[in-house]
Write a protein that holds these residues in place. Structure first.
Motif, PDB file in Angstrom:
ATOM      1  N   GLN A 240      30.934  18.199  53.246  1.00 41.20           N
ATOM      2  CA  GLN A 240      29.488  18.298  53.440  1.00 41.20           C
ATOM      3  C   GLN A 240      28.814  18.976  52.264  1.00 41.20           C
ATOM      4  OE1 GLN A 240      28.929  20.264  57.165  1.00 41.20           O
ATOM      5  NE2 GLN A 240      29.591  18.486  58.405  1.00 41.20           N
ATOM      6  N   ALA A 241      29.489  20.083  51.740  1.00 44.18           N
ATOM      7  CA  ALA A 241      28.906  20.766  50.575  1.00 44.18           C
ATOM      8  C   ALA A 241      28.882  19.845  49.368  1.00 44.18           C
ATOM      9  CB  ALA A 241      29.703  22.028  50.274  1.00 44.18           C
ATOM     10  N   GLU A 242      30.028  19.121  49.149  1.00 44.52           N
ATOM     11  CA  GLU A 242      30.065  18.191  48.029  1.00 44.52           C
ATOM     12  C   GLU A 242      29.012  17.105  48.203  1.00 44.52           C
ATOM     13  OE1 GLU A 242      34.000  16.761  47.958  1.00 44.52           O
ATOM     14  OE2 GLU A 242      34.895  18.607  47.135  1.00 44.52           O
ATOM     15  N   GLN A 243      28.889  16.611  49.444  1.00 46.12           N
ATOM     16  CA  GLN A 243      27.886  15.581  49.690  1.00 46.12           C
ATOM     17  C   GLN A 243      26.487  16.129  49.492  1.00 46.12           C
ATOM     18  OE1 GLN A 243      28.703  12.451  50.293  1.00 46.12           O
ATOM     19  NE2 GLN A 243      26.564  11.792  50.295  1.00 46.12           N
ATOM     20  N   ALA A 244      26.285  17.409  49.981  1.00 48.32           N
ATOM     21  CA  ALA A 244      24.966  18.021  49.783  1.00 48.32           C
ATOM     22  C   ALA A 244      24.684  18.246  48.304  1.00 48.32           C
ATOM     23  CB  ALA A 244      24.895  19.343  50.544  1.00 48.32           C
ATOM     24  N   ASP A 247      23.943  15.002  46.864  1.00 47.69           N
ATOM     25  CA  ASP A 247      22.576  14.637  47.246  1.00 47.69           C
ATOM     26  C   ASP A 247      21.558  15.431  46.450  1.00 47.69           C
ATOM     27  OD1 ASP A 247      23.699  12.896  49.023  1.00 47.69           O
ATOM     28  OD2 ASP A 247      23.476  14.222  50.768  1.00 47.69           O
ATOM     29  N   ASP A 248      21.849  16.766  46.287  1.00 44.88           N
ATOM     30  CA  ASP A 248      20.922  17.600  45.487  1.00 44.88           C
ATOM     31  C   ASP A 248      20.873  17.119  44.051  1.00 44.88           C
ATOM     32  OD1 ASP A 248      20.442  19.068  47.725  1.00 44.88           O
ATOM     33  OD2 ASP A 248      21.884  20.669  47.245  1.00 44.88           O
ATOM     34  N   ARG A 251      18.886  14.035  44.052  1.00 48.09           N
ATOM     35  CA  ARG A 251      17.462  14.369  44.209  1.00 48.09           C
ATOM     36  C   ARG A 251      16.914  15.009  42.931  1.00 48.09           C
ATOM     37  NH1 ARG A 251      19.043  15.726  49.538  1.00 48.09           N
ATOM     38  NH2 ARG A 251      19.323  17.909  48.923  1.00 48.09           N
TER      39      ARG A 251
END
Length: 345
Positions: A240-244, A247-248, A251
């Protein structure tokens, strides 16, 4: 017991079907048989009633074994008078002609005979047998010995008796000795009970150990699964952190691109505005220059009076703003005087 009734100096006898009646009159046999009913004269009659049914005789006597221990024997003998006519001549079965009861005790006499004979055979056997052997196999041996002894006794046969069955109901030593003999068996039974108790406890302990091991195995399995769950949760959190982060980054990259594009658009717009403003300023300057030129050309063509008037207008445009004007009488008088003087000149 026969039923006897009296009628007119005679008497009537009625016997049971299981009773053998023998009627003698003046010493001579008049009639005999089972279940008879007849009239007789009491002064000349002698009647015997012999039971022909099976009889039970209970025997109870003491005997001494080969090891000098007292033994109580309890038995039951079933017998029958198979020859009532012979028995009536050997045992007194005569009845009272008034009541129908026996004048003597013939059954007690026969019982005594059977008891003494059976006791004699039993004593001979027990005297050659130890207590342990008598208690172990004595019942069968006694039953056989008494049965054979009574069946082969000549006196019983001459009396018309037949032994049908012999049963040994009890064979017991003295009370103290019996308690002593019971002690090993009780101890053995107690040992068996203790062994069963220990085995039951051992089985219970084994089951408890199995249950404890099962619970421990369950706890270990739960701990392992919990560890796997924690690892999976960490992996999920890391993903999730890697995905976040991804994503960051996307973005941020999109935001940078957007800002770059926006800055480029703003620069382009600013350039366009600047160009437009420069063109506008140039056009305005050219217009102003053309206006000034035209204005100067007009001033060159105008006379002195017009130039003065324009100068005054320009001057008036650059004067400070006057909100209110106060005219005093002195000012007003001087002004009027000036105006009048000027008009007169």
């Amino acid at each position: 017991m026969a039923d006897i009734t009296r009628r007119f100096g005679y008497r009537h006898l009625r016997a049971a079907p299981t009773s053998y009646v023998r009627h003698l009159e003046r010493g001579k046999l008049r009639r005999e048989g089972a279940g008879l009913a007849f009239w007789f004269r009491p002064l000349a009659a002698t009647i015997s009633e012999v039971p022909a049914d099976d009889r039970e005789l209970t025997l109870l006597f003491h005997a001494r074994t080969a090891d000098f221990q007292d033994l109580t024997v309890q038995a039951t003998v079933t017998y029958r008078i198979t020859e009532p006519a012979v028995a009536a001549t050997r045992v007194d079965f005569g009845i009272d002609l008034t009541t129908g009861r026996w004048r003597a005790e013939p059954l007690d006499q026969i019982g005594g005979l059977l008891t003494e004979t059976a006791q004699q055979h039993a004593l001979e056997l027990i005297a050659r047998t130890t207590l342990a052997a008598a208690l172990a196999d004595g019942i069968t041996l006694l039953r056989q010995r008494i049965g054979e002894g009574l069946g082969g006794d000549e006196r019983l046969a001459e009396t018309g008796l037949a032994v049908i069955a012999v049963r040994i109901t009890a064979l017991r030593p003295e009370a103290e000795l019996e308690r002593a003999l019971r002690t090993p068996a009780r101890e053995q039974v107690q040992q068996e009970a203790d062994r069963a108790t220990y085995e039951r406890r051992a089985v219970a302990v084994e089951r408890e150990r199995a249950i404890a091991e099962n619970e421990l195995a369950n706890q270990i399995e739960l701990a392992r699964r919990e560890e796997e769950l924690i690892q999976q949760q960490g992996a999920n959190a890391r993903r999730q952190a890697e995905q976040a982060a991804a994503d960051d980054g996307i973005r941020a990259e999109a935001e940078a691109v957007r800002r770059t594009r926006l800055a480029a658009a703003e620069a382009e717009a600013a350039t366009i505005l600047a160009t437009a403003k420069a063109e506008s300023d140039r056009a305005l300057g050219e217009a102003r220059a053309a206006g000034e030129a035209a204005w100067l050309a007009a001033h060159q063509e105008a006379g002195p009076e017009v130039l003065k008037a324009l100068a005054l207008i320009r001057l008036a445009e650059h004067l400070p703003k006057i909100d209110s004007v106060t005219l005093t009488p002195d000012v007003l008088t001087g002004l009027l005087t000036r105006l009048g003087g000027g008009q007169s000149s």
